[in-house]
Design a protein around this motif. Structure first.
Motif, PDB file in Angstrom:
ATOM      1  N   ILE A 187       1.293  -1.245  -0.088  1.00  0.00           N
ATOM      2  CA  ILE A 187      -0.275  -0.222   0.236  1.00  0.00           C
ATOM      3  C   ILE A 187       1.656   1.299   0.023  1.00  0.00           C
ATOM      4  CG2 ILE A 187      -1.332   1.461   0.965  1.00  0.00           C
ATOM      5  CD1 ILE A 187      -2.701  -1.022   2.426  1.00  0.00           C
ATOM      6  N   ARG A 188       0.774   2.287  -0.784  1.00  0.00           N
ATOM      7  CA  ARG A 188       1.582   3.064  -1.257  1.00  0.00           C
ATOM      8  C   ARG A 188       1.036   4.327  -1.125  1.00  0.00           C
ATOM      9  NH1 ARG A 188       5.918  -0.848  -0.924  1.00  0.00           N
ATOM     10  NH2 ARG A 188       6.064  -1.677  -3.296  1.00  0.00           N
ATOM     11  N   THR A 189       2.524   5.249  -1.051  1.00  0.00           N
ATOM     12  CA  THR A 189       2.207   7.478  -0.700  1.00  0.00           C
ATOM     13  C   THR A 189       0.972   6.564  -2.057  1.00  0.00           C
ATOM     14  OG1 THR A 189       4.621   6.923  -0.313  1.00  0.00           O
ATOM     15  CG2 THR A 189       2.870   9.119  -1.596  1.00  0.00           C
ATOM     16  N   GLY A 190      -0.102   8.243  -1.367  1.00  0.00           N
ATOM     17  CA  GLY A 190      -1.621   8.559  -2.364  1.00  0.00           C
ATOM     18  C   GLY A 190      -2.760   7.921  -1.710  1.00  0.00           C
ATOM     19  N   ARG A 206      -8.947  -2.069  12.078  1.00  0.00           N
ATOM     20  CA  ARG A 206      -9.311  -1.626  13.050  1.00  0.00           C
ATOM     21  C   ARG A 206     -10.334  -1.191  13.194  1.00  0.00           C
ATOM     22  NH1 ARG A 206      -4.014   1.139  16.171  1.00  0.00           N
ATOM     23  NH2 ARG A 206      -4.574   1.827  14.592  1.00  0.00           N
ATOM     24  N   THR A 207     -10.874  -0.544  11.626  1.00  0.00           N
ATOM     25  CA  THR A 207     -12.328   0.104  11.638  1.00  0.00           C
ATOM     26  C   THR A 207     -12.585  -0.074  10.119  1.00  0.00           C
ATOM     27  OG1 THR A 207     -11.358   1.884  10.192  1.00  0.00           O
ATOM     28  CG2 THR A 207     -10.655   2.215  12.170  1.00  0.00           C
ATOM     29  N   LYS A 208     -13.993   0.386  10.068  1.00  0.00           N
ATOM     30  CA  LYS A 208     -14.718   0.089   8.248  1.00  0.00           C
ATOM     31  C   LYS A 208     -13.309   0.669   7.759  1.00  0.00           C
ATOM     32  CE  LYS A 208     -19.371  -0.780  10.756  1.00  0.00           C
ATOM     33  NZ  LYS A 208     -20.445   0.095  10.535  1.00  0.00           N
ATOM     34  N   LEU A 209     -13.419   1.452   7.619  1.00  0.00           N
ATOM     35  CA  LEU A 209     -11.927   2.042   6.278  1.00  0.00           C
ATOM     36  C   LEU A 209     -11.442   0.027   4.889  1.00  0.00           C
ATOM     37  CD1 LEU A 209     -10.140   5.180   7.498  1.00  0.00           C
ATOM     38  CD2 LEU A 209     -11.759   5.184   5.707  1.00  0.00           C
ATOM     39  N   GLY A 210     -11.970  -0.415   6.199  1.00  0.00           N
ATOM     40  CA  GLY A 210     -10.671  -1.574   5.420  1.00  0.00           C
ATOM     41  C   GLY A 210     -11.542  -2.139   4.429  1.00  0.00           C
ATOM     42  N   MET A 211     -12.929  -1.732   4.831  1.00  0.00           N
ATOM     43  CA  MET A 211     -14.018  -2.935   3.012  1.00  0.00           C
ATOM     44  C   MET A 211     -13.919  -1.390   1.505  1.00  0.00           C
ATOM     45  SD  MET A 211     -17.481  -1.749   6.082  1.00  0.00           S
ATOM     46  CE  MET A 211     -18.789  -1.780   4.572  1.00  0.00           C
ATOM     47  N   PHE A 212     -13.277  -0.105   2.018  1.00  0.00           N
ATOM     48  CA  PHE A 212     -12.654   0.470   0.991  1.00  0.00           C
ATOM     49  C   PHE A 212     -11.488   0.357   0.061  1.00  0.00           C
ATOM     50  CE2 PHE A 212     -16.099   2.264   3.930  1.00  0.00           C
ATOM     51  CZ  PHE A 212     -17.534   2.329   3.164  1.00  0.00           C
ATOM     52  N   LYS A 245     -10.089  -0.690  -2.157  1.00  0.00           N
ATOM     53  CA  LYS A 245      -9.592  -1.407  -3.503  1.00  0.00           C
ATOM     54  C   LYS A 245     -10.421   0.537  -3.383  1.00  0.00           C
ATOM     55  CE  LYS A 245     -10.882  -5.408  -4.972  1.00  0.00           C
ATOM     56  NZ  LYS A 245     -11.912  -6.381  -5.543  1.00  0.00           N
ATOM     57  N   ASP A 246     -11.432   1.016  -2.918  1.00  0.00           N
ATOM     58  CA  ASP A 246     -11.200   2.955  -3.642  1.00  0.00           C
ATOM     59  C   ASP A 246     -10.297   3.449  -2.851  1.00  0.00           C
ATOM     60  OD1 ASP A 246     -13.908   1.683  -4.777  1.00  0.00           O
ATOM     61  OD2 ASP A 246     -14.101   1.696  -2.646  1.00  0.00           O
ATOM     62  N   ILE A 247      -9.324   3.600  -1.685  1.00  0.00           N
ATOM     63  CA  ILE A 247      -8.484   4.116  -1.350  1.00  0.00           C
ATOM     64  C   ILE A 247      -6.832   4.346  -0.855  1.00  0.00           C
ATOM     65  CG2 ILE A 247     -10.231   5.228   0.373  1.00  0.00           C
ATOM     66  CD1 ILE A 247      -9.200   3.601   2.337  1.00  0.00           C
ATOM     67  N   CYS A 248      -6.593   2.965  -2.016  1.00  0.00           N
ATOM     68  CA  CYS A 248      -5.553   2.388  -1.618  1.00  0.00           C
ATOM     69  C   CYS A 248      -4.874   2.676  -3.323  1.00  0.00           C
ATOM     70  CB  CYS A 248      -4.787   0.764  -1.326  1.00  0.00           C
ATOM     71  SG  CYS A 248      -5.307   1.187   0.466  1.00  0.00           S
ATOM     72  N   VAL A 249      -3.789   3.256  -2.970  1.00  0.00           N
ATOM     73  CA  VAL A 249      -2.819   2.963  -3.883  1.00  0.00           C
ATOM     74  C   VAL A 249      -1.427   1.633  -4.382  1.00  0.00           C
ATOM     75  CG1 VAL A 249      -0.752   4.105  -6.047  1.00  0.00           C
ATOM     76  CG2 VAL A 249      -2.461   5.900  -4.539  1.00  0.00           C
ATOM     77  N   MET A 250      -1.577   0.920  -4.841  1.00  0.00           N
ATOM     78  CA  MET A 250      -1.210  -0.013  -4.986  1.00  0.00           C
ATOM     79  C   MET A 250       0.564  -0.723  -5.735  1.00  0.00           C
ATOM     80  SD  MET A 250      -2.664  -1.640  -2.896  1.00  0.00           S
ATOM     81  CE  MET A 250      -2.215  -2.951  -2.654  1.00  0.00           C
ATOM     82  N   LYS A 251       1.479  -1.427  -4.678  1.00  0.00           N
ATOM     83  CA  LYS A 251       2.669  -2.122  -6.448  1.00  0.00           C
ATOM     84  C   LYS A 251       3.141  -0.677  -6.334  1.00  0.00           C
ATOM     85  CE  LYS A 251       1.084  -6.439  -6.945  1.00  0.00           C
ATOM     86  NZ  LYS A 251       0.316  -7.693  -7.977  1.00  0.00           N
ATOM     87  N   VAL A 300      -6.252  10.052  -4.160  1.00  0.00           N
ATOM     88  CA  VAL A 300      -8.296   9.847  -3.947  1.00  0.00           C
ATOM     89  C   VAL A 300      -8.801  10.829  -3.468  1.00  0.00           C
ATOM     90  CG1 VAL A 300      -8.680   9.200  -1.643  1.00  0.00           C
ATOM     91  CG2 VAL A 300      -6.853   7.875  -2.379  1.00  0.00           C
ATOM     92  N   ASP A 301     -10.403  10.041  -3.739  1.00  0.00           N
ATOM     93  CA  ASP A 301     -11.277  10.846  -3.706  1.00  0.00           C
ATOM     94  C   ASP A 301     -12.497  10.078  -3.367  1.00  0.00           C
ATOM     95  OD1 ASP A 301     -13.592  13.003  -4.003  1.00  0.00           O
ATOM     96  OD2 ASP A 301     -12.453  13.994  -5.967  1.00  0.00           O
ATOM     97  N   PHE A 302     -12.493  10.500  -2.154  1.00  0.00           N
ATOM     98  CA  PHE A 302     -13.440   9.634  -0.933  1.00  0.00           C
ATOM     99  C   PHE A 302     -14.364  10.747   0.289  1.00  0.00           C
ATOM    100  CE2 PHE A 302     -14.096   6.688   2.793  1.00  0.00           C
ATOM    101  CZ  PHE A 302     -14.183   5.926   2.445  1.00  0.00           C
ATOM    102  N   LYS A 303     -15.210   9.886  -0.104  1.00  0.00           N
ATOM    103  CA  LYS A 303     -16.732   9.812   0.740  1.00  0.00           C
ATOM    104  C   LYS A 303     -16.928   9.301   1.974  1.00  0.00           C
ATOM    105  CE  LYS A 303     -18.822  13.784  -1.238  1.00  0.00           C
ATOM    106  NZ  LYS A 303     -20.069  14.707  -2.212  1.00  0.00           N
ATOM    107  N   ASP A 304     -16.176   9.375   3.096  1.00  0.00           N
ATOM    108  CA  ASP A 304     -16.218   8.313   3.875  1.00  0.00           C
ATOM    109  C   ASP A 304     -17.772   8.451   5.054  1.00  0.00           C
ATOM    110  OD1 ASP A 304     -16.387   6.411   6.392  1.00  0.00           O
ATOM    111  OD2 ASP A 304     -14.660   7.642   7.364  1.00  0.00           O
TER     112      ASP A 304
END
Length: 247
Positions: free
Chosen positions: A155-158, A165-171, A173-179, A210-214
């Motif tokens: 899980i990279r910069t950005g 530990r939170t429900k952020l783990g559900m998202f 694919k939407d909030i991660c820059v991978m590899k 990232v452009d995300f509404k929690d």
């Protein structure tokens, strides 16, 4: 009814005149407000920053190193075996962190803001730009904009870190820059966070990642913090600043 349109030159003249008039009418302080960044690091010492005591469970305490003017220039962790490790220090006009995991926090708390760092991370290093964060030891509760170019964690910069530990783990694919990080190891880059209510945007070197509404509004207000993730990480912050956003 027929519309009445100005010719392009006339319209341009009118627009310029209108902008100039509005600018002249606005108080100078109001016009300048949008450009006023609050510097969270003064380039000389760690005034305005604090560290939990102890920083994590592997320490029994922490001590401050001060300059001749009585200003804190470093935080040193005291391990349970008595060994002292410099965790954060001001070096060459920059904040440099390293050693076992720890976080430093601003005295300031904020809710809605534009938050920017100019930083670099070493090869295989891992750090984070925290916001709306609780002041506590260990890995604190709060949002984290990841700082990582080549660490084993892909899980990279950005990324907005998908804290399990939170429900952020559900998202994830939407909030991660991978590899593939948007910068190289040991290369300075700029990472910005814009947080307005539940709307979080992350921008690296001018490009939005990232452009995300929690939907859970996981964190609404808290401190800013900088992370040292593990003993092999060396993170350097040249600039740390924020601009409040009024709702």
């Amino acid at each position: 009814m027929q519309s009445r349109c100005l010719s392009r030159p006339a319209a341009l003249v009118a627009l310029v005149a209108a902008v100039a008039l509005a600018s002249a009418a606005a108080p100078r302080s109001a016009r300048a407000a949008d450009d006023e960044w609050v510097q969270l690091f003064n380039g000389k010492d760690l005034t305005g920053w604090k560290i939990p005591n102890p920083p994590t469970g592997q320490f029994k305490g922490v001590k401050e190193v001060k300059n001749d003017a009585g200003k804190v220039t470093a935080f040193v962790g005291i391990q349970k075996d008595g060994k002292e490790v410099t965790l954060w220090q001001v070096k060459d006009g920059m904040i440099v962190g390293g050693g076992p995991a720890s976080h430093i926090f601003t005295e300031i708390e904020a809710d809605n803001f534009h938050y920017k760092v100019e930083a670099k991370i070493n090869d295989k290093g891992n750090s984070g730009q925290y916001f709306r964060t609780k002041f506590e030891g260990g890995f604190p509760a709060g949002y984290e904009a990841q700082i990582n170019a080549t660490h084993t964690d892909q899980i990279r910069t950005g990324s907005l870190y998908p804290d399990g530990r939170t429900k952020l783990g559900m998202f994830r694919k939407d909030i991660c820059v991978m590899k593939d990080a948007p910068h190289k190891a040991d290369e300075f880059f700029t990472q910005e966070v814009i947080a307005e209510g539940n709307h979080i945007q992350i921008i690296v070197n001018g490009k939005k990642t990232v452009d995300f509404k929690d939907p859970n509004e996981t964190y609404k207000k808290g401190h800013f913090a900088l992370q040292g993730h593990d003993p092999g990480s060396v993170m350097t912050f040249k600039k740390v600043e924020y601009k409040p956003i009024k709702k």
